[in-house]
Structure formats: C-alpha cells, structure tokens
Design a protein around this motif. Sequence first.
Motif, PDB file in Angstrom:
ATOM      1  N   ASN A  11      -9.923   1.893   8.860  1.00 50.48           N
ATOM      2  CA  ASN A  11     -10.706   0.692   9.208  1.00 50.48           C
ATOM      3  C   ASN A  11     -10.196   0.052  10.484  1.00 50.48           C
ATOM      4  O   ASN A  11     -10.967  -0.359  11.343  1.00 50.48           O
ATOM      5  CB  ASN A  11     -10.603  -0.362   8.105  1.00 50.48           C
ATOM      6  N   ALA A  12      -8.859  -0.070  10.561  1.00 47.40           N
ATOM      7  CA  ALA A  12      -8.268  -0.725  11.726  1.00 47.40           C
ATOM      8  C   ALA A  12      -8.599   0.059  12.993  1.00 47.40           C
ATOM      9  O   ALA A  12      -8.891  -0.527  14.042  1.00 47.40           O
ATOM     10  CB  ALA A  12      -6.757  -0.849  11.548  1.00 47.40           C
TER      11      ALA A  12
ATOM     12  N   GLY B 292       0.788  -1.237   0.000  1.00 50.76           N
ATOM     13  CA  GLY B 292       0.000   0.000   0.000  1.00 50.76           C
ATOM     14  C   GLY B 292       0.813   1.275   0.000  1.00 50.76           C
ATOM     15  O   GLY B 292       0.618   2.150  -0.848  1.00 50.76           O
TER      16      GLY B 292
ATOM     17  N   SER C 229      -5.124  -1.417   2.507  1.00 50.49           N
ATOM     18  CA  SER C 229      -6.094  -0.579   3.215  1.00 50.49           C
ATOM     19  C   SER C 229      -6.594   0.512   2.258  1.00 50.49           C
ATOM     20  O   SER C 229      -5.896   0.918   1.332  1.00 50.49           O
ATOM     21  CB  SER C 229      -5.447   0.043   4.446  1.00 50.49           C
TER      22      SER C 229
ATOM     23  N   GLU D 233      -0.266   4.254  11.829  1.00 52.59           N
ATOM     24  CA  GLU D 233      -0.999   3.089  11.330  1.00 52.59           C
ATOM     25  C   GLU D 233      -0.536   1.826  12.077  1.00 52.59           C
ATOM     26  O   GLU D 233       0.499   1.850  12.767  1.00 52.59           O
ATOM     27  CB  GLU D 233      -0.834   2.961   9.818  1.00 52.59           C
TER      28      GLU D 233
ATOM     29  N   LYS E  42      -5.884  -6.974   0.000  1.00 52.24           N
ATOM     30  CA  LYS E  42      -4.828  -6.892   1.011  1.00 52.24           C
ATOM     31  C   LYS E  42      -4.533  -5.468   1.446  1.00 52.24           C
ATOM     32  O   LYS E  42      -3.840  -5.256   2.423  1.00 52.24           O
ATOM     33  CB  LYS E  42      -3.529  -7.484   0.438  1.00 52.24           C
TER      34      LYS E  42
ATOM     35  N   ASP F  95     -16.387  -3.878  11.460  1.00 54.09           N
ATOM     36  CA  ASP F  95     -15.457  -4.017  10.337  1.00 54.09           C
ATOM     37  C   ASP F  95     -16.017  -3.275   9.131  1.00 54.09           C
ATOM     38  O   ASP F  95     -16.867  -3.785   8.407  1.00 54.09           O
ATOM     39  CB  ASP F  95     -15.254  -5.502  10.025  1.00 54.09           C
TER      40      ASP F  95
ATOM     41  N   SER G 236      -1.240  -4.760   7.848  1.00 52.92           N
ATOM     42  CA  SER G 236      -1.141  -5.224   6.457  1.00 52.92           C
ATOM     43  C   SER G 236       0.130  -4.718   5.758  1.00 52.92           C
ATOM     44  O   SER G 236       0.631  -5.356   4.843  1.00 52.92           O
ATOM     45  CB  SER G 236      -2.384  -4.804   5.665  1.00 52.92           C
TER      46      SER G 236
ATOM     47  N   LYS H 148      -4.616   3.794   1.422  1.00 53.86           N
ATOM     48  CA  LYS H 148      -3.473   3.652   0.505  1.00 53.86           C
ATOM     49  C   LYS H 148      -3.950   3.424  -0.927  1.00 53.86           C
ATOM     50  O   LYS H 148      -3.421   4.016  -1.873  1.00 53.86           O
ATOM     51  CB  LYS H 148      -2.592   2.490   0.963  1.00 53.86           C
TER      52      LYS H 148
ATOM     53  N   LYS I 243     -14.776  -2.581   6.395  1.00 51.60           N
ATOM     54  CA  LYS I 243     -14.435  -3.183   5.107  1.00 51.60           C
ATOM     55  C   LYS I 243     -15.542  -4.154   4.674  1.00 51.60           C
ATOM     56  O   LYS I 243     -15.995  -4.132   3.545  1.00 51.60           O
ATOM     57  CB  LYS I 243     -13.107  -3.929   5.224  1.00 51.60           C
TER      58      LYS I 243
ATOM     59  N   LYS J 261      -3.956   6.336   7.198  1.00 52.43           N
ATOM     60  CA  LYS J 261      -3.725   5.337   6.155  1.00 52.43           C
ATOM     61  C   LYS J 261      -4.702   4.174   6.284  1.00 52.43           C
ATOM     62  O   LYS J 261      -5.060   3.556   5.309  1.00 52.43           O
ATOM     63  CB  LYS J 261      -2.298   4.778   6.277  1.00 52.43           C
ATOM     64  N   ASP J 262      -5.048   3.829   7.525  1.00 51.49           N
ATOM     65  CA  ASP J 262      -5.852   2.628   7.737  1.00 51.49           C
ATOM     66  C   ASP J 262      -6.949   2.895   8.764  1.00 51.49           C
ATOM     67  O   ASP J 262      -6.935   2.338   9.867  1.00 51.49           O
ATOM     68  CB  ASP J 262      -4.931   1.477   8.202  1.00 51.49           C
TER      69      ASP J 262
END
Length: 491
Positions: A422-423, A154, A181, A384, A179, A432, A337, A184, A434, A419-420
């Motif tokens: 979701n996490a 990413g 995020s 991240e 794979k 989640d 990830s 990215k 995603k 960057k992420d």
Amino acid sequence: MNHAAYQKCINPFCGATYDVGETKVGCTVCGSLLDILYDWSKLPVPKALSYFEHRWATKGTDAAGRADFSGVWRFRELLPFYRSEADIVTIGEGRTQLQDARLLAREMGMKPGNLLLQYEGLNPSGSFKDNGMTAAFTHARMVGAQKVACASTGNTSASLAMFAALSEMKGIVFIGSGKISFGKLSQALDYGALTLQIKGDFDACLRRVRQIAVDVPQMGIYLMNSVNPFRLEGQKSIMYRILEARDWNPPDWIIVPGGNLGNCSAFGKAYAEMKELGLVKKIPRLAIINAAGANTLSVLVNEHKLTWNKGEVHCETIGKHYAALDEANYHPHTVASAIEISRPVNLPKALRAIEQMNGVVREVDDDAILESRAMVARYGFGCEPASGASVAGLKLLLEQGVIGKDETVACILTGHELKDPNATVMYHTGLDMKSVQDLAPKTEPKGRLANRPIAVADDLGSIIKAMGGDEKLALALEMPTPKSTLPVAEY
Ligand code: F0G
C-alpha cells in the motif's frame, strides 16, 4: 539446564540472576529487563571469527547440519544458551546478504564501496524478526511452552505465526486495530495464528499481552516480544553476518531504525561480547533512527540528555515524558507503521547500546522515509518504509557532517518491500488502496482453513475470552488497565 548460561537483571544495583530454564519477562526483584549472560571460561569460544567459515561447507540434515545452514546458528558459540543442537528450532533463517549499494552511494555523494545495505527482508517471513524468533522458540521448546503470544506492529506477528506453525505451538498475536499492513496481517492469518485485533495501538497491545503473560499464569502464555532476552540473542547474528560479509572487518557505522529498540540493544550486546572475547578490535558507531511521529528515544536522548549512566538511568525523566504522553492521550503516528511505538520496552538496553557503540539518535519525517525507501528500490531490491528510515537517517547524518563521506556505513533494511505494498502504491500513484479496500463489499470467507481476525475491546475479560480462557478469571483478578510502565526500576 545449561550451567554456563544464565539470566541476569541489567540493573547493576540489583543484578539478580535466574536459570535459563526459567521463563521471565523481567526481573522478579526489581522489574528491570534481563540479559542472557555466559560464563565464557566454561565454553568453547573460537579464537577468531574466521572459525565460523568452516560451517559454509558443513550444512546437512542432522541437527548440527541444520544449525550450520542457519545464518543465526552457524554462530552458535556466541549464543550458547541451549543444551544441545537438538533443542534448536530453525527454518533456515538469517541467510541474508550485505549489498554493496554503489549506485545509491553515488546518489548520496559517498565513495563506491562505502554504502552497504543489509537486507534482512530476505528472511523466511520477510523481516529481521526471524533471527530473534528462532532463538526464542528454541528457548520456548526447552521450557516446554505450548502457547506463545506477542503484541505486534506486524512483523513480529508474522514471524511468531510462522515459527508457531512450524513447531506445533499455539500462536496468538495482538495487533492494534487498523494499524497493520496487509502483507503482515495476511501472514499471521495464513500461518494459523489466533489474531486478536485490539482496540488500541501497539503500546496498548503490548501492555495487555504482558499483563496476561505475567499476571494470569493460568493462561500459560510464553511471551515472544523483545522483552524476551532470548529473542535478542538471535538478533545479535545480524552483526556477525555483516562482519562475515566484510572479511571480519567492522564498518565505521551501523544504522538501524528504532521501534521497540530490540535490534539496537542486541547489536550493542553483540559487539560488547566480541570485544570482551578479543574477537574484534574496533566497535562501529551506532545510529538509531526514529520516525518523527514516534520519537520517544530521540526526545529523551537529544532533548532530555538521558544516558545509560552506568545503569543508573534517570527514570524520573522517562516517567515525566510518559505521563505527559498519557495526559495528552498521545498516540504515535507514522507511515512506517512497523516503528509506530512511543513506549519502547527496551529503552534502557538501547541507552546501554548507545554507550557501548558511541551511538547517536536521530529522527526523520514520513516524507524523508518514503523518499529513501523509494530510492533503495530504484537502485536495489527494495524494503518496507521502516527500513527506509535507516537510509533517511544516513542522509541526515551526512548532511550534518556526523558521518564523513569516507566512512563505511551499513544500513540495516529490516523488512521486505512486499510487506507494505500500500505504501509503495500510494507513493507512486497517490492512491490509498487501504481506503479503497475498506469500501469494498464484505464477503464471508469460504476456504476450509479461513482464519479471520477477531476484533476485541481493550479489556482483560474480553481478551481472555477471545483467547479461549474463562472471562470470569479477569473479574476474579480485578486488574485495572495497565498504565505506561517504566522500563526501568526505581533505584
Ligand atoms: N523495522 C521493522 C520492519 C520492524 O518490523 C520493526 C519492529 C523495526 C524496524 C523496529 O525494530 O523494535 O527492534 O527497534 N517491529 C515490531 C513488530 C515492533 O511488532 O513487528 P526494534
């Protein structure tokens, strides 16, 4: 070209050299990785690191001024592979900072002032990769490259796409399906890179892009992954900036997450060179932190006792490990990830860095990574998940008594919190995002500049076609799917 700089095979039993004007992803003679080396006696090397301070006042709009503004190129005497400042491709990267994380230090039971966080997420594309891309794009421009490509979890793709757009080169990124995020992925699309979602993971993507760069020269691809030794020249600057922020005094420890192992390799080279040039007296110790679900370096170093061994790396040990991974059809898996990699290409250079910096390797599980990431955000300005691994590694090393409570530690936070997301949302809500997005109705994009990713099978012909090449080329070449290649030559 520049006659004081050259490329050299890291295998001491080979040692082949190449001009910096050549584009290589490995030694032609033995297949090992390459270093960029310098004949320092022909170069104007500063007598002390404090020399670089004058650049704080000299940033301007000409080539030298733009270089002075960059947190990479203001140290350019330590990466002098370019011909003139006009070669340098820069977007003002590397203007990052070292935070004295006093609240987090207190939480970790450390003395105030002893825990430092190096925020590389403050780079223009939001990760440390910009430090390396500015250097590799400078080289790409020197050799007249027009198409640049990488495999990525990413951040490399985001950074490549940004620099490609900036320098009007064609950017192509290979990402593993499902794979990457969204933060990215959105960057690669937005900066206009051709984005190929290969059916497979990062390791598969890297094998393919490397195969095309090396074995299909008709495609004219310049490879931007960290096997490109010019990338690592730029990443050395993270070490210079930590020194700069500390009045040129090294900390006792540097802690960095390990994925493809480019960063740690660059850090070892930076310190080995500064020591050779008499610019530092002390070399900090290095801790490389793997995610438990992507722990190749940790297993090889801690269980199989693999070392640099003066360059005679025991490749049978690596070969056996990779064969076992292939046999079990093993794929790495971690919430971080960015570091979900099980065949790190810079493995031998990382082993060398461990020797150069008296390093250790540890692995931390996903829960520890998420807790540490959240703790950084609570007391600082976030990072991240992969970056959280360095703080989780610090916690572990303090518990193990490897790092003393009185020692000063700089943890590298490699990527930005956004960057992420979701996490982060998942951590705080259990939701989640995603999977919610996967259920959302699909609509066609309407924007004039819409740039959709293309899903491609892990198959050379389909990939070449998706890249705009002639798929018959692949048939003519009759190349099998590459196996996990050893990052070292059989000596
Ligand atoms: N942290 C972040 C945020 C990363 O994106 C990466 C690597 C690493 C750590 C590991 O660094 O490879 O030098 O050991 N990301 C690569 C990518 C692989 O494709 O963006 P390393």
